[in-house]
Design a protein around this motif. Structure first.
Motif, mmCIF file in Angstrom:
data_model
loop_
_atom_site.group_PDB
_atom_site.id
_atom_site.type_symbol
_atom_site.label_atom_id
_atom_site.label_comp_id
_atom_site.label_asym_id
_atom_site.label_seq_id
_atom_site.Cartn_x
_atom_site.Cartn_y
_atom_site.Cartn_z
ATOM 1 N N LEU A 59 0.821 -1.208 0.000
ATOM 2 C CA LEU A 59 0.000 0.000 0.000
ATOM 3 C C LEU A 59 0.854 1.257 0.000
ATOM 4 O O LEU A 59 0.553 2.225 -0.712
ATOM 5 C CB LEU A 59 -0.933 0.013 1.217
ATOM 6 C CG LEU A 59 -2.217 -0.808 1.127
ATOM 7 C CD1 LEU A 59 -3.000 -0.660 2.426
ATOM 8 C CD2 LEU A 59 -3.072 -0.385 -0.058
ATOM 9 N N ARG A 60 1.903 1.276 0.808
ATOM 10 C CA ARG A 60 2.758 2.463 0.844
ATOM 11 C C ARG A 60 3.357 2.744 -0.532
ATOM 12 O O ARG A 60 3.441 3.896 -0.965
ATOM 13 C CB ARG A 60 3.858 2.305 1.897
ATOM 14 C CG ARG A 60 3.361 2.467 3.323
ATOM 15 C CD ARG A 60 4.509 2.684 4.296
ATOM 16 N NE ARG A 60 5.386 1.526 4.386
ATOM 17 C CZ ARG A 60 5.197 0.508 5.219
ATOM 18 N NH1 ARG A 60 4.146 0.508 6.028
ATOM 19 N NH2 ARG A 60 6.043 -0.491 5.257
ATOM 20 N N ASP A 61 3.769 1.697 -1.225
ATOM 21 C CA ASP A 61 4.288 1.886 -2.576
ATOM 22 C C ASP A 61 3.187 2.341 -3.530
ATOM 23 O O ASP A 61 3.399 3.200 -4.384
ATOM 24 C CB ASP A 61 4.899 0.581 -3.089
ATOM 25 C CG ASP A 61 5.434 0.732 -4.514
ATOM 26 O OD1 ASP A 61 6.416 1.468 -4.698
ATOM 27 O OD2 ASP A 61 4.852 0.120 -5.433
ATOM 28 N N SER A 62 2.014 1.781 -3.358
ATOM 29 C CA SER A 62 0.890 2.135 -4.211
ATOM 30 C C SER A 62 0.470 3.585 -4.012
ATOM 31 O O SER A 62 0.034 4.254 -4.950
ATOM 32 C CB SER A 62 -0.285 1.198 -3.905
ATOM 33 O OG SER A 62 -1.317 1.355 -4.836
ATOM 34 N N PHE A 63 0.627 4.091 -2.779
ATOM 35 C CA PHE A 63 0.226 5.458 -2.455
ATOM 36 C C PHE A 63 1.356 6.471 -2.636
ATOM 37 O O PHE A 63 1.139 7.674 -2.466
ATOM 38 C CB PHE A 63 -0.267 5.541 -1.018
ATOM 39 C CG PHE A 63 -1.515 4.734 -0.725
ATOM 40 C CD1 PHE A 63 -2.386 4.363 -1.726
ATOM 41 C CD2 PHE A 63 -1.801 4.336 0.575
ATOM 42 C CE1 PHE A 63 -3.531 3.621 -1.466
ATOM 43 C CE2 PHE A 63 -2.952 3.593 0.864
ATOM 44 C CZ PHE A 63 -3.810 3.240 -0.159
ATOM 45 N N ALA A 64 2.551 6.015 -2.946
ATOM 46 C CA ALA A 64 3.704 6.914 -3.042
ATOM 47 C C ALA A 64 3.429 8.045 -4.030
ATOM 48 O O ALA A 64 2.923 7.823 -5.131
ATOM 49 C CB ALA A 64 4.937 6.131 -3.481
ATOM 50 N N GLY A 65 3.763 9.273 -3.601
ATOM 51 C CA GLY A 65 3.589 10.429 -4.466
ATOM 52 C C GLY A 65 2.191 10.993 -4.496
ATOM 53 O O GLY A 65 1.925 11.966 -5.215
ATOM 54 N N ALA A 66 1.281 10.422 -3.731
ATOM 55 C CA ALA A 66 -0.115 10.882 -3.753
ATOM 56 C C ALA A 66 -0.303 12.111 -2.872
ATOM 57 O O ALA A 66 0.148 12.136 -1.719
ATOM 58 C CB ALA A 66 -1.044 9.776 -3.288
ATOM 59 N N ASP A 67 -0.957 13.119 -3.417
ATOM 60 C CA ASP A 67 -1.412 14.241 -2.599
ATOM 61 C C ASP A 67 -2.686 13.860 -1.861
ATOM 62 O O ASP A 67 -2.893 14.225 -0.704
ATOM 63 C CB ASP A 67 -1.686 15.459 -3.478
ATOM 64 C CG ASP A 67 -0.439 15.973 -4.165
ATOM 65 O OD1 ASP A 67 0.577 16.139 -3.474
ATOM 66 O OD2 ASP A 67 -0.477 16.185 -5.383
ATOM 67 N N GLN A 68 -3.558 13.130 -2.565
ATOM 68 C CA GLN A 68 -4.823 12.680 -1.988
ATOM 69 C C GLN A 68 -4.994 11.187 -2.258
ATOM 70 O O GLN A 68 -4.623 10.702 -3.330
ATOM 71 C CB GLN A 68 -6.004 13.426 -2.614
ATOM 72 C CG GLN A 68 -5.975 14.927 -2.444
ATOM 73 C CD GLN A 68 -7.218 15.567 -3.049
ATOM 74 O OE1 GLN A 68 -8.271 15.637 -2.425
ATOM 75 N NE2 GLN A 68 -7.090 16.050 -4.276
#
Length: 278
Positions: A59-68
């Motif tokens: 999940l952390r990799d999947s969410f990397a770079g996300a503002d939202q």
């Protein structure tokens, strides 16, 4: 970047479609348990990465770079759903998201409807996450055939005593979520997104007008209804859980209306009668 979970499902999949009409594809990401099911988004330039609420590292990799990050509520009755939501929230926070959004439910706090407790607990986790958050308290949505039963064949809507429920078009909710995600206006904490509430009497009236024949609303006693559902093959726990929705509705837990959905859409949301006619 905006990262959306649950995008291989109907609700958040439609949200991604609406985001693609508003933003360049390279500003949108999808976190999916099965990336093959999100291939149609990848082919259009959306970033697709594997992610599961049971796998915080992925999940952390999947969410990397996300503002939202938009988190869809989990729906596995055998799982620790609140624990899964905590994992996803913590992963989004660890990945540096500046805002976490979550698909909650109308009347999430103080409701006698047991599933609402999951949403209330998740909102508490969001509030303690240290990250700005928005809980999208959606009105009820789903199959009207499941709600109303075989009225087209019988001419009768036979259900327990009910009350007003904001039955809301899933497509309207998906569009409103995209408007919030792509817009400049910040929505902090819980926001209610629902169509005006309707009772089963309202549905019976709309069905009568739609078909040109009388559709009768018949009130069935609670235990009789549960017995009938079980006899028709519904597991008892499912029948009793559904019964609590009717019980909560007739106690007024789902009453009330917020005009925000219409404001976001720029038009009135589809009414119960319009949904029935579709």
């Amino acid at each position: 970047m905006i990262v959306v979970t649950g995008a291989t499902g109907t609700l958040n999949g439609a949200t991604v479609e609406h985001l693609l009409r508003r933003l360049p594809a390279d500003r949108i990401g999808v976190s999916a348990r099965d990336v093959a099911k999100a291939q149609h988004f990848a082919e259009r330039g959306v970033r697709v990465r594997p992610g599961s609420y049971d796998d915080p590292v992925a999940l952390r990799d999947s969410f990397a770079g996300a503002d939202q990050v938009l988190l869809v509520s989990a729906n596995d009755p055998a799982a620790d759903v609140v624990g899964q939501h905590r994992t996803a929230i913590e992963a989004a926070a660890a990945a540096g998201a500046r805002r976490i959004l979550y698909t909650s439910q109308h009347g999430a706090v103080g409701s006698a409807y047991p599933p609402a407790a999951i949403h209330a607990a998740t909102e508490e986790i969001l509030a303690g996450s240290g990250v700005a958050w928005t809980s999208l308290r959606y009105g009820f949505f789903g199959s009207l055939d499941q709600l109303l039963g075989p009225w087209r064949q019988t001419g009768v809507i036979a259900k327990p005593a009910d009350g007003p429920i904001p039955w809301t078009d899933r497509a309207d909710l998906a569009e409103a979520a995209a408007v919030i995600l792509a817009g400049d206006r910040a929505f902090d904490g819980p926001v209610t997104l629902s169509a005006p509430a309707a009772t089963l009497d309202d549905f019976a009236e709309a069905a009568s007008e739609l078909t040109g024949r009388t559709v009768e609303r018949v009130v069935v006693e609670d235990e009789q209804w549960v017995t009938e559902q079980i006899a028709n093959g519904t597991p008892e726990f499912v029948a009793r859980l559904t019964l609590t929705m009717f019980q909560a509705a007739r106690s007024g837990y789902f009453a009330g209306h917020n005009p925000l959905l219409a404001e976001l859409l720029g038009r009135e949301p589809r009414s119960a009668a319009e949904q029935l006619a579709s």
